[in-house]
Design a protein around this motif. Structure first.
Motif, PDB file in Angstrom:
ATOM      1  N   GLU A   1      82.365 103.604  27.059  1.00 52.68           N
ATOM      2  CA  GLU A   1      83.346 103.028  26.140  1.00 52.68           C
ATOM      3  C   GLU A   1      83.424 103.955  24.928  1.00 52.68           C
ATOM      4  N   ALA A   2      84.456 103.774  24.119  1.00 51.03           N
ATOM      5  CA  ALA A   2      84.820 104.782  23.126  1.00 51.03           C
ATOM      6  C   ALA A   2      83.681 105.151  22.173  1.00 51.03           C
ATOM      7  N   GLU A   3      83.023 104.150  21.577  1.00 57.90           N
ATOM      8  CA  GLU A   3      81.993 104.478  20.578  1.00 57.90           C
ATOM      9  C   GLU A   3      80.799 105.178  21.224  1.00 57.90           C
ATOM     10  N   LYS A   4      80.417 104.735  22.416  1.00 59.58           N
ATOM     11  CA  LYS A   4      79.321 105.392  23.114  1.00 59.58           C
ATOM     12  C   LYS A   4      79.685 106.827  23.465  1.00 59.58           C
ATOM     13  N   PHE A   5      80.954 107.040  23.804  1.00 60.77           N
ATOM     14  CA  PHE A   5      81.388 108.390  24.133  1.00 60.77           C
ATOM     15  C   PHE A   5      81.361 109.280  22.896  1.00 60.77           C
ATOM     16  N   MET A   6      81.692 108.722  21.729  1.00 59.67           N
ATOM     17  CA  MET A   6      81.612 109.486  20.488  1.00 59.67           C
ATOM     18  C   MET A   6      80.155 109.850  20.187  1.00 59.67           C
ATOM     19  N   GLN A   7      79.248 108.908  20.412  1.00 67.78           N
ATOM     20  CA  GLN A   7      77.832 109.193  20.198  1.00 67.78           C
ATOM     21  C   GLN A   7      77.354 110.286  21.146  1.00 67.78           C
ATOM     22  N   HIS A   8      77.864 110.231  22.382  1.00 71.56           N
ATOM     23  CA  HIS A   8      77.543 111.293  23.347  1.00 71.56           C
ATOM     24  C   HIS A   8      78.097 112.635  22.858  1.00 71.56           C
ATOM     25  N   HIS A   9      79.308 112.625  22.328  1.00 71.38           N
ATOM     26  CA  HIS A   9      79.912 113.846  21.806  1.00 71.38           C
ATOM     27  C   HIS A   9      79.057 114.448  20.691  1.00 71.38           C
ATOM     28  N   ILE A  10      78.582 113.614  19.763  1.00 72.59           N
ATOM     29  CA  ILE A  10      77.762 114.101  18.655  1.00 72.59           C
ATOM     30  C   ILE A  10      76.541 114.844  19.197  1.00 72.59           C
ATOM     31  N   THR A  11      75.897 114.246  20.197  1.00 74.79           N
ATOM     32  CA  THR A  11      74.703 114.863  20.772  1.00 74.79           C
ATOM     33  C   THR A  11      75.036 116.152  21.516  1.00 74.79           C
ATOM     34  N   ALA A  12      76.100 116.104  22.320  1.00 78.78           N
ATOM     35  CA  ALA A  12      76.452 117.263  23.144  1.00 78.78           C
ATOM     36  C   ALA A  12      76.978 118.433  22.305  1.00 78.78           C
ATOM     37  N   ALA A  13      77.775 118.136  21.301  1.00 76.91           N
ATOM     38  CA  ALA A  13      78.424 119.197  20.530  1.00 76.91           C
ATOM     39  C   ALA A  13      77.615 119.651  19.325  1.00 76.91           C
ATOM     40  N   HIS A  14      76.804 118.737  18.750  1.00 78.50           N
ATOM     41  CA  HIS A  14      76.151 119.055  17.476  1.00 78.50           C
ATOM     42  C   HIS A  14      74.642 118.836  17.489  1.00 78.50           C
TER      43      HIS A  14
END
Length: 283
Positions: free
Chosen positions: A81-94
């Motif tokens: 879901e959107a917020e979990k995907f954003m949290q995943h993005h933070i980890t993967a990208a930064h």
């Protein structure tokens, strides 16, 4: 632990971010704001998360990536879901918000390179013995001293933040300052420019509108920065330009396009390959 440099008469976090992928533009109070300013306008709570919650999407405060709400985002066989995907993005990208902030220029964090290194090791859960071995420090007393110094910085930051909050409440009408671009090569009084001052200067130097002919290139450093910032916003952050393409974009604005091109590099707004074959907006 989060360290802030409070600049001007409002709360801002000064960021030099080598990871920004795109430029996001929105409008707050009628003033155009890019992703840098979205970061600086965010609450401490949102900064610690690394993203803010908007009506239709979540926006990464570190790079401007947007994740749409209301849909499922598949990634490598996992549905987010959107917020979990954003949290995943933070980890993967930064890696993490902490690592992102800790990687900022020391002018922005107030930390020495050595302190930043030790702080990262503390965050990663290394023991004093492991830190001593990694940094080849002879005594654990030195590490305890660093812990004490960092706690002192935390207390000082809290005190200063409270003082600035009280000052802000005392005079809500004072003019906001223009945030400093994240890739500035030197942060000093040249960047002490309010939003109203910037608007007046842009109207003075671009009477026919930004992107039209510049009446003259100013000698004053503050004025130069305002003009260069405005010119920078005419370029696509996702694109690399040849020197010919860059010249063709600048020449209609100012006949001495070589001077403008040189200053864009010198002041940290643009970067280029050593042979001059490609130019791009610094991120």
């Amino acid at each position: 632990m989060c360290f802030l440099l409070i600049y001007s008469k409002q709360f801002v976090i000064l960021i030099i971010n080598k990871q920004t992928k795109l430029k996001i533009v929105c409008f707050i109070g009628g003033y155009p704001m890019d992703v840098n300013e979205l970061f600086w306008q965010a609450s401490i709570h949102d900064i610690k998360k690394g993203y803010n919650d908007e009506a239709t999407h979540f926006t990464c405060l570190l790079c401007g990536e947007k994740i749409e709400k209301g849909i499922i985002h598949p990634h490598e066989g996992v549905l987010f879901e959107a917020e979990k995907f954003m949290q995943h993005h933070i980890t993967a990208a930064h890696q993490s918000v902490f690592h992102y902030l800790n990687g900022l220029h020391k002018k922005m964090t107030g930390l020495t390179d050595h302190q930043s290194h030790i702080l990262r090791l503390f965050y990663e859960g290394k023991t004093d013995q492991e830190i001593k071995e990694e940094l080849e420090i002879g005594s654990a007393t030195t590490i305890r001293h660093h812990r004490f110094t960092l706690k002192e910085k935390e207390r000082q930051a809290k005190t200063f933040l409270a003082m600035m909050e009280l000052l802000k409440e005392q005079n809500e009408k004072e003019d906001s300052f223009v945030p400093i671009h994240k890739t500035a090569t030197m942060v000093d009084d040249r960047y002490n420019i309010t939003i109203s001052e910037e608007q007046q200067l842009l109207e003075k130097y671009f009477p026919n509108g930004i992107g039209k002919e510049l009446v003259r290139f100013p000698k004053r450093e503050k004025h130069k920065i305002v003009i260069l910032r405005a010119i920078t916003k005419l370029f696509d952050e996702t694109k690399q330009y040849s020197e010919k393409e860059l010249n063709e974009m600048i020449q209609p604005i100012y006949e001495d396009y070589v001077q403008i091109r040189r200053y864009l590099i010198e002041y940290g707004f643009m970067d280029r390959k050593e042979d001059g074959s490609a130019y791009w907006i610094k991120k």
